[in-house]
Write a protein that holds these residues in place. Structure first.
Motif, PDB file in Angstrom:
ATOM      1  N   ALA A 129      42.490  19.243 -53.546  1.00 54.16           N
ATOM      2  CA  ALA A 129      42.789  18.295 -52.496  1.00 54.16           C
ATOM      3  C   ALA A 129      44.247  17.672 -52.555  1.00 54.16           C
ATOM      4  N   LEU A 130      44.982  17.604 -53.805  1.00 54.85           N
ATOM      5  CA  LEU A 130      46.167  17.273 -54.015  1.00 54.85           C
ATOM      6  C   LEU A 130      46.979  18.264 -53.515  1.00 54.85           C
ATOM      7  N   PHE A 131      46.732  19.656 -53.757  1.00 55.26           N
ATOM      8  CA  PHE A 131      47.483  20.726 -53.323  1.00 55.26           C
ATOM      9  C   PHE A 131      47.493  20.755 -51.985  1.00 55.26           C
ATOM     10  N   VAL A 132      46.521  20.779 -51.412  1.00 55.63           N
ATOM     11  CA  VAL A 132      46.269  20.698 -49.829  1.00 55.63           C
ATOM     12  C   VAL A 132      46.912  19.714 -49.127  1.00 55.63           C
ATOM     13  N   SER A 133      47.002  18.427 -49.607  1.00 60.67           N
ATOM     14  CA  SER A 133      47.765  17.354 -49.259  1.00 60.67           C
ATOM     15  C   SER A 133      49.313  17.641 -49.391  1.00 60.67           C
ATOM     16  N   ALA A 134      49.678  18.054 -50.564  1.00 59.61           N
ATOM     17  CA  ALA A 134      51.205  18.452 -50.629  1.00 59.61           C
ATOM     18  C   ALA A 134      51.592  19.494 -49.872  1.00 59.61           C
ATOM     19  N   LEU A 135      50.697  20.618 -49.639  1.00 60.79           N
ATOM     20  CA  LEU A 135      51.217  21.820 -48.779  1.00 60.79           C
ATOM     21  C   LEU A 135      51.236  21.406 -47.432  1.00 60.79           C
ATOM     22  N   SER A 136      50.269  20.399 -46.842  1.00 62.26           N
ATOM     23  CA  SER A 136      50.347  19.974 -45.559  1.00 62.26           C
ATOM     24  C   SER A 136      51.803  19.120 -45.352  1.00 62.26           C
ATOM     25  N   GLU A 137      52.330  18.508 -46.368  1.00 58.39           N
ATOM     26  CA  GLU A 137      53.592  17.617 -45.989  1.00 58.39           C
ATOM     27  C   GLU A 137      54.595  18.613 -45.831  1.00 58.39           C
ATOM     28  N   MET A 138      54.440  19.812 -46.688  1.00 57.39           N
ATOM     29  CA  MET A 138      55.626  20.846 -46.469  1.00 57.39           C
ATOM     30  C   MET A 138      55.735  21.510 -45.406  1.00 57.39           C
ATOM     31  N   ILE A 139      54.691  21.916 -44.685  1.00 57.65           N
ATOM     32  CA  ILE A 139      54.409  22.695 -43.527  1.00 57.65           C
ATOM     33  C   ILE A 139      54.563  21.960 -42.168  1.00 57.65           C
ATOM     34  N   PRO A 140      55.542  22.021 -41.676  1.00 58.54           N
ATOM     35  CA  PRO A 140      55.668  21.177 -40.152  1.00 58.54           C
ATOM     36  C   PRO A 140      54.450  21.485 -39.230  1.00 58.54           C
ATOM     37  N   GLU A 141      53.991  20.676 -38.642  1.00 53.83           N
ATOM     38  CA  GLU A 141      52.986  20.712 -37.651  1.00 53.83           C
ATOM     39  C   GLU A 141      53.470  21.482 -36.474  1.00 53.83           C
ATOM     40  N   LYS A 142      52.565  22.416 -36.181  1.00 50.85           N
ATOM     41  CA  LYS A 142      53.082  23.204 -34.849  1.00 50.85           C
ATOM     42  C   LYS A 142      53.365  22.257 -33.603  1.00 50.85           C
ATOM     43  N   GLN A 143      54.169  22.737 -32.800  1.00 57.26           N
ATOM     44  CA  GLN A 143      54.675  22.001 -31.540  1.00 57.26           C
ATOM     45  C   GLN A 143      53.470  22.452 -30.533  1.00 57.26           C
ATOM     46  N   LYS A 144      53.272  21.324 -29.899  1.00 56.93           N
ATOM     47  CA  LYS A 144      52.065  21.597 -28.721  1.00 56.93           C
ATOM     48  C   LYS A 144      52.779  22.043 -27.600  1.00 56.93           C
ATOM     49  N   LEU A 145      52.107  23.244 -27.133  1.00 50.35           N
ATOM     50  CA  LEU A 145      52.497  23.950 -26.011  1.00 50.35           C
ATOM     51  C   LEU A 145      51.584  24.094 -24.716  1.00 50.35           C
ATOM     52  N   LEU A 146      51.873  23.671 -23.659  1.00 58.23           N
ATOM     53  CA  LEU A 146      50.911  23.757 -22.649  1.00 58.23           C
ATOM     54  C   LEU A 146      51.159  25.126 -21.761  1.00 58.23           C
ATOM     55  N   LEU A 147      50.019  25.907 -21.748  1.00 60.44           N
ATOM     56  CA  LEU A 147      50.225  27.042 -21.152  1.00 60.44           C
ATOM     57  C   LEU A 147      49.658  27.273 -19.716  1.00 60.44           C
ATOM     58  N   HIS A 148      50.453  27.500 -18.669  1.00 65.03           N
ATOM     59  CA  HIS A 148      49.843  27.533 -17.445  1.00 65.03           C
ATOM     60  C   HIS A 148      49.060  28.902 -17.334  1.00 65.03           C
ATOM     61  N   VAL A 149      47.863  28.839 -17.033  1.00 52.11           N
ATOM     62  CA  VAL A 149      47.126  30.120 -16.794  1.00 52.11           C
ATOM     63  C   VAL A 149      46.564  30.264 -15.466  1.00 52.11           C
TER      64      VAL A 149
END
Length: 197
Positions: free
Chosen positions: A3-23
């Motif tokens: 749990a600590l490893f996953v928590s640390a990893l999530s802080e290191m990896i930036p969250e993906k930007q949200k993209l609105l895709l016109h379909v």
């Protein structure tokens, strides 16, 4: 420890930007959604007042809703207002496919998508339209970038037909059992291509 490893990893990896895709439809959405999902948190947006008649519009909307549900993609649909679209292209009815009427149609849909992106907290917007072999990616991207500059948003330019993108989309479509239409959507494209040619 895990749990600590996953928590640390999530802080290191930036969250993906949200993209609105016109379909424009589910078949054209398949390959772009898969490609873009590697880079972004993709949300699909169905806004196509050009699609006529309404029965065809409803069929394409239902197919996109089915795909979004199956692939666990956030999905939004815009208002269906064919009268607005008809008035937007008035005077350009006899233009050939790919002419000024189509450029107006691209702009109408991309402007609405840019607005919806800001409304839904998406920092980027894009469109699936360039996957069609009948659509000029250069014109689409030019319009998308113009819309982005004017609205203060960010447009992701692409040509999804490259590297056999249209062929890949067709294969995914067959695998997913999706309905594939035989004309772009507007009554003028239907009249000129009644057999899907």
């Amino acid at each position: 420890m895990t749990a600590l490893f996953v928590s640390a990893l999530s802080e290191m990896i930036p969250e993906k930007q949200k993209l609105l895709l016109h379909v424009c439809c589910a078949p054209c959405g398949t390959h772009p959604i898969r490609l873009l999902s590697d880079l972004f948190d993709v949300k699909a947006f169905f806004y196509n007042p050009n699609i006529q008649p309404e029965s065809e519009y409803n069929l394409r909307l239902a197919e996109m809703e089915k795909l979004a549900s199956r692939w666990h993609i956030s999905f939004f649909s815009g208002p269906y207002d064919p009268e607005f679209w008809n008035s937007s292209v008035r005077g350009h009815e006899t233009e050939p496919e790919g002419g000024s009427r189509c450029l107006i149609c691209y702009r109408v849909r991309l402007e609405h998508t840019a607005g919806k992106a800001m409304e839904t907290g998406c920092s980027v917007f894009a469109t699936t339209l360039s996957i069609s072999p009948h659509k000029k990616a250069g014109e689409l991207n030019r319009i998308g970038l113009e819309v982005a500059q004017r609205t203060g948003s960010v447009f992701f330019p692409a040509d999804f037909k490259k590297k056999e993108g249209f062929k890949i989309a067709g294969q995914i479509c067959r695998e997913e059992g999706l309905y594939r239409q035989n004309y772009c959507g507007c009554p003028y494209s239907r009249n000129r291509n009644p057999d899907g040619s």
